[in-house]
Design a protein around this motif. Sequence first.
Motif, PDB file in Angstrom:
ATOM      1  N   TYR A 153      55.366  -6.592  35.781  1.00 20.56           N
ATOM      2  CA  TYR A 153      55.251  -5.164  36.085  1.00 20.56           C
ATOM      3  C   TYR A 153      54.417  -5.018  37.347  1.00 20.56           C
ATOM      4  CZ  TYR A 153      53.965  -0.245  35.877  1.00 20.56           C
ATOM      5  OH  TYR A 153      53.760   1.080  36.196  1.00 20.56           O
ATOM      6  N   PHE A 155      52.263  -3.134  39.549  1.00 21.69           N
ATOM      7  CA  PHE A 155      51.455  -1.924  39.434  1.00 21.69           C
ATOM      8  C   PHE A 155      50.918  -1.442  40.778  1.00 21.69           C
ATOM      9  CE2 PHE A 155      48.506  -5.448  38.914  1.00 21.69           C
ATOM     10  CZ  PHE A 155      47.395  -5.068  39.664  1.00 21.69           C
ATOM     11  N   LYS A 178      59.408  -1.673  40.135  1.00 19.95           N
ATOM     12  CA  LYS A 178      58.205  -1.969  39.356  1.00 19.95           C
ATOM     13  C   LYS A 178      58.451  -3.106  38.372  1.00 19.95           C
ATOM     14  CE  LYS A 178      55.966   2.559  39.639  1.00 19.95           C
ATOM     15  NZ  LYS A 178      54.829   2.014  40.418  1.00 19.95           N
ATOM     16  N   LEU A 179      59.662  -3.190  37.844  1.00 17.75           N
ATOM     17  CA  LEU A 179      60.005  -4.252  36.912  1.00 17.75           C
ATOM     18  C   LEU A 179      60.590  -5.431  37.675  1.00 17.75           C
ATOM     19  CD1 LEU A 179      60.053  -4.868  33.848  1.00 17.75           C
ATOM     20  CD2 LEU A 179      62.444  -4.137  33.859  1.00 17.75           C
TER      21      LEU A 179
END
Length: 229
Positions: A153, A155, A178-179
Amino acid sequence: MKHLVLLFICFTFCCGFAQNDEANTVIDSLYKEDQFYAAITYNVLHKVPDNLKQSGFSLGFHIGFIKDMPINSRRNWAIGVGLGYSTNSFNQNLLINTNENKDFVYDIVNENTYSKNKFSNHVIELPIELRWRTSTASDYNFWRIYAGFKLGYMFLNNTKYDGDLGRIKHANINEFNKLQYGLTLSAGYNTWNFYAYYGLNPILKDAALSNGTTLDMTDIKLGLIFYIL
């Protein structure tokens, strides 16, 4: 004769001590391996559009903890599930900037027009591995092959440009995926272990160059990984 008797007594004492020490040594039948890890990688952009080039060193640093769960009685096969953190940089000639509408635009620029141009990310990672090794509870020098899958992830992401257009910085760009996820492999002997990560999904989503070329680039990481009990 006295010397022989003394020598025999000393020998008997030493043997008895050694046997007693060996008897008191308990081999841990529930041992586990490689709980903590640290890695350094060279990051490569894959599936790039024409004329997009990397320059300098694009580095990644990775640390984390993996719960080692043996799955056979010999404990040389195991499942590993963990939690980690990585930071990665990519030095290249893709300029990420905004237009008059504050929308992000992507253009490939000449390498001679800037001194710095990169994007970076910070990722929380969940590694999952199938582990094979030749270790025992008392042998810490062994061969290992760990293959797995890593889910991440992102961030935080940011870009930095320093060149003919001045200094340009951006952070938390929505077009960055984000993934992140990909396949991993680490293999080696004792301290020195090769590490590879092959990204399966694009770094950017819904992003394209000004000429319409879609940016579907992924990343490959190659380097060394070190394990600590």
